[in-house]
Design an enzyme around this catalytic site. Structure first.
Site, short mmCIF file in Angstrom:
data_model
loop_
_atom_site.label_atom_id
_atom_site.label_comp_id
_atom_site.label_asym_id
_atom_site.label_seq_id
_atom_site.Cartn_x
_atom_site.Cartn_y
_atom_site.Cartn_z
N GLY A 42 31.13 53.40 42.92
CA GLY A 42 32.39 52.69 42.62
C GLY A 42 32.51 52.25 41.07
CB CYS A 44 29.76 48.01 40.31
SG CYS A 44 28.39 47.16 39.60
CE LYS A 53 27.96 43.48 31.70
NZ LYS A 53 29.27 43.31 32.56
CG ASP A 313 36.86 44.12 43.09
OD1 ASP A 313 35.93 42.90 43.16
OD2 ASP A 313 36.81 44.40 41.67
CG HIS A 445 6.53 24.12 27.15
ND1 HIS A 445 7.77 23.60 26.57
CD2 HIS A 445 5.63 24.19 25.96
CE1 HIS A 445 7.43 23.50 25.18
NE2 HIS A 445 6.36 23.90 24.64
C1 LIG Z 1 34.30 46.69 32.47
C2 LIG Z 1 34.01 45.99 33.70
C3 LIG Z 1 32.78 45.12 33.73
C4 LIG Z 1 32.26 44.47 34.92
N1 LIG Z 1 31.36 43.66 34.90
C5 LIG Z 1 30.79 42.94 35.89
C6 LIG Z 1 29.51 42.49 35.95
O1 LIG Z 1 28.86 42.41 34.93
N2 LIG Z 1 29.27 41.77 37.21
C7 LIG Z 1 30.09 41.81 38.19
O2 LIG Z 1 29.69 41.20 39.33
N3 LIG Z 1 31.40 42.51 38.35
C8 LIG Z 1 31.62 43.10 37.25
N4 LIG Z 1 32.69 43.80 37.22
C9 LIG Z 1 33.55 43.89 38.43
C10 LIG Z 1 33.15 44.75 39.50
O3 LIG Z 1 32.92 46.19 38.98
C11 LIG Z 1 33.65 44.76 40.82
O4 LIG Z 1 33.74 43.51 41.34
C12 LIG Z 1 33.05 45.73 41.85
O5 LIG Z 1 32.91 47.00 41.48
C13 LIG Z 1 33.90 45.62 43.25
O6 LIG Z 1 32.96 46.41 44.04
P1 LIG Z 1 33.77 47.04 45.32
O7 LIG Z 1 32.78 47.31 46.32
O8 LIG Z 1 34.69 46.12 45.99
O9 LIG Z 1 34.57 48.36 44.90
P2 LIG Z 1 34.71 49.12 43.87
O10 LIG Z 1 33.38 49.18 42.92
O11 LIG Z 1 35.80 48.84 42.83
O12 LIG Z 1 34.75 50.63 44.19
C14 LIG Z 1 35.56 51.08 45.09
C15 LIG Z 1 35.51 52.56 45.45
O13 LIG Z 1 36.59 53.00 46.28
C16 LIG Z 1 36.97 54.32 46.06
N5 LIG Z 1 38.16 54.35 46.80
C17 LIG Z 1 39.28 53.60 46.50
N6 LIG Z 1 40.39 54.09 47.34
C18 LIG Z 1 39.95 55.06 48.09
C19 LIG Z 1 40.26 55.88 49.22
N7 LIG Z 1 41.62 55.87 49.45
N8 LIG Z 1 39.52 56.76 49.58
C20 LIG Z 1 38.11 56.80 49.37
N9 LIG Z 1 37.86 56.20 48.30
C21 LIG Z 1 38.71 55.27 47.65
C22 LIG Z 1 36.96 54.16 44.30
O14 LIG Z 1 37.09 55.35 43.92
C23 LIG Z 1 35.95 53.44 44.14
O15 LIG Z 1 34.66 54.34 43.87
C24 LIG Z 1 33.27 44.60 36.11
C25 LIG Z 1 34.32 45.23 36.15
C26 LIG Z 1 34.73 46.06 34.97
C27 LIG Z 1 35.93 46.94 35.25
#
Ligand SMILES: Cc1cc2nc3c(=O)[nH]c(=O)nc-3n(C[C@H](O)[C@H](O)[C@H](O)COP(=O)(O)OP(=O)(O)OC[C@H]3O[C@@H](n4cnc5c(N)ncnc54)[C@H](O)[C@@H]3O)c2cc1C
Length: 471
Positions: A42, A44, A53, A313, A445
């Site tokens: 995803g 992340c 990171k 998200d 400590h």
């Molecule tokens: C630059 C950056 C830094 C970040 N740093 C942090 C951090 O340090 N710590 C932290 O906790 N969070 C961080 N985040 C936020 C974190 O990445 C997200 O909160 C997290 O990835 C959400 O996870 P998720 O499982 O909801 O979906 P996502 O990780 O957004 O994954 C969703 C997946 O669904 C797939 N998808 C979408 N639609 C479809 C479809 N119709 N069919 C099939 N697949 C589909 C996408 O391609 C994707 O692979 C960061 C985000 C960014 C952009």
């Protein structure tokens, strides 16, 4: 063509989706996991937490090497091989996502690389990466499609304008970089590019950086980056961006509406993220989406459609990987018939800047908004021996306590390593600890974690390393 039906299909293989799929398979369900990428991970892993990171670690090494001169060790200016740095990031991502692919196979989860759309509440149409479209029927589905960067209206199409994804691709270090948005993504990537040699300017329309964080924590970061970044413009809006010969001309408006222009080599737009809830065929189901585009869910993460759950998200704030994972586990267990609910008292937030900022549970900002009575005890890192050994006294640890029950309601920390330290706060808040528990637990400590113990001590009038005269 139709694929054989499954008990559970998870759409999106981010930290929410793959955790849910793994748990459901461990609980004995037949599971399919659908994602556009070749392996789980995803945002992340591919474009978020892990790549940022990886770069932040490199930035920390550069910064620490520079500061070593303060205690007599000088290395000279770093030589940065940007291609090698990017390849290192790629290798970290490949190792982790490849590992998740192997775990998917070991669990006998059917991984389908493609894009899924709901036909109705028990069937999907999947356009696979090989172009073939297949139908998949399911008993239950978990929507875990995540989020994407919010765009700003009326931006010119230009290679000089990045979002967080393109900023992480990193093929060059710009001379002058404008970061639009002083949230955690902008501040983290600003930190990276600063250490790599870019001149950073930040523009934020709110009166402070990191809106949402307590001001006393954000102020410590502000003081440090003010001395490092070229410019921080608060209460200022971007009005217009225009491509010029070799960069972008940006028109700003300050809080009095006065406009001014600046030229930059590169602009990073990091003004928030939007849930991926469109184009999924949700109109063919009973799933409800709110005005901000988030899918509405109950405490088991079930949507308005009895067959469909949503996590991560796409299911609402905070948009953080660990929140997505935890929701994924709850949804999978609920589908397997377990009595579970998503009801955390403390979801930690960490900003991996230098210094780091971390908090969990109640914040002072939220307590002020709701009028909740709290007592706040603080331990400034100027009094921490460990902070002194690191040459980093720019830190603060604070505990929010319920004055009546003496329960720990929240913890906030700013300082190097705050992101690791906050886990103790999460345990304290989740376990319903009283502040005396933190005071009585012997901390090793010399460590920065002692600042939590000493802040707790000061709730009772005195702490070892801070003298407070009797009133
Ligand atoms: C630059 C950056 C830094 C970040 N740093 C942090 C951090 O340090 N710590 C932290 O906790 N969070 C961080 N985040 C936020 C974190 O990445 C997200 O909160 C997290 O990835 C959400 O996870 P998720 O499982 O909801 O979906 P996502 O990780 O957004 O994954 C969703 C997946 O669904 C797939 N998808 C979408 N639609 C479809 C479809 N119709 N069919 C099939 N697949 C589909 C996408 O391609 C994707 O692979 C960061 C985000 C960014 C952009």
């Amino acid at each position: 063509m139709s694929l054989s039906p499954v008990q559970l299909v998870v759409i999106g293989a981010g930290p929410g989706g793959y955790a849910a799929a793994f748990k459901a398979a461990d609980l004995g369900l037949s599971v399919a996991l659908v994602d556009k990428e070749a392996n789980p991970g995803g945002v992340c892993l591919y474009r978020g937490c892990i790549p940022s990171k990886t770069y932040l670690h490199a930035a920390k090494v550069i910064s620490e090497a520079r500061h070593a001169a303060d205690f007599g060790i000088a290395y000279g200016a770093p030589k940065i091989d940007i291609n090698k740095l990017r390849d290192w990031k790629k290798s970290v991502v490949a190792k982790l996502t490849g590992g998740l692919g192997a775990l998917t196979k070991q669990r006998k989860i059917r991984y389908i690389q493609g894009e899924a759309v709901f036909v109705n509440s028990s069937a999907l149409k999947i356009k696979k990466s090989d172009g073939i479209v297949e139908d998949l029927s399911f008993e239950k589905a978990i929507l875990a499609t995540g989020s994407r960067p919010s765009a700003m209206p009326n931006l010119p199409k230009s290679r000089h304008i990045w979002d967080s994804t393109s900023a992480l691709d990193m093929d060059a270090v710009p001379g002058r970089l404008l970061v639009v948005g002083g949230g955690y993504i902008g501040m983290e990537l600003g930190t990276v590019y600063h250490e790599l040699g870019a001149k950073i300017s930040v523009v934020e329309m709110m009166p402070g950086l990191l809106p949402g964080a307590d001001r006393d924590l954000a102020d410590v970061l502000y003081k440090r980056v003010k001395g490092l970044f070229a410019r921080i413009m608060l209460e200022t809006k971007v009005v217009k961006m225009e491509e010029n010969k070799d960069g972008i001309t940006v028109t700003f408006a300050d809080k009095d509406g006065k406009e001014f222009k600046e030229d930059y080599d590169q602009v990073l737009v990091s003004v928030g993220r939007k849930p991926n809830s469109e184009g999924l065929g949700l109109e063919n189901t009973k799933v409800k989406v709110n005005a901000r585009g988030f899918v509405e869910v109950n405490d088991q993460r079930r949507t308005n459609d009895p067959n469909i759950y949503a996590i991560g998200d796409v299911a609402g704030d905070p948009m953080l990987a660990h929140k997505a994972t935890h929701e994924g586990l709850v949804a999978a267990e609920a589908i397997a018939g377990h009595k579970v609910a998503f009801e955390p008292r403390a979801i930690p937030a960490v900003v991996f800047t230098d210094p780091e900022i971390a908090w969990c549970g109640l914040t002072e900002t939220d307590a002020q908004k709701t009028g909740q009575e709290i007592r706040v005890v603080k331990f400034p890192w100027g009094a921490s021996g460990r902070a002194l050994t690191l040459g980093r006294q720019d830190g603060l640890t604070k505990i929010l306590v319920d004055p009546k029950t003496e329960r720990v309601l929240g913890i906030g920390i700013v300082g190097v390593g705050a992101g690791e330290m906050i886990a103790e706060g999460v345990v304290a808040v989740e376990m319903g600890s009283v502040v005396k528990d933190l005071k009585l637990s012997i901390h090793p400590h010399p460590t920065l974690s002692e600042t939590i113990m000493e802040a707790a001590e000061s709730f009772f009038g005195s702490s070892t390393h801070i003298y407070r005269p009797k009133k």
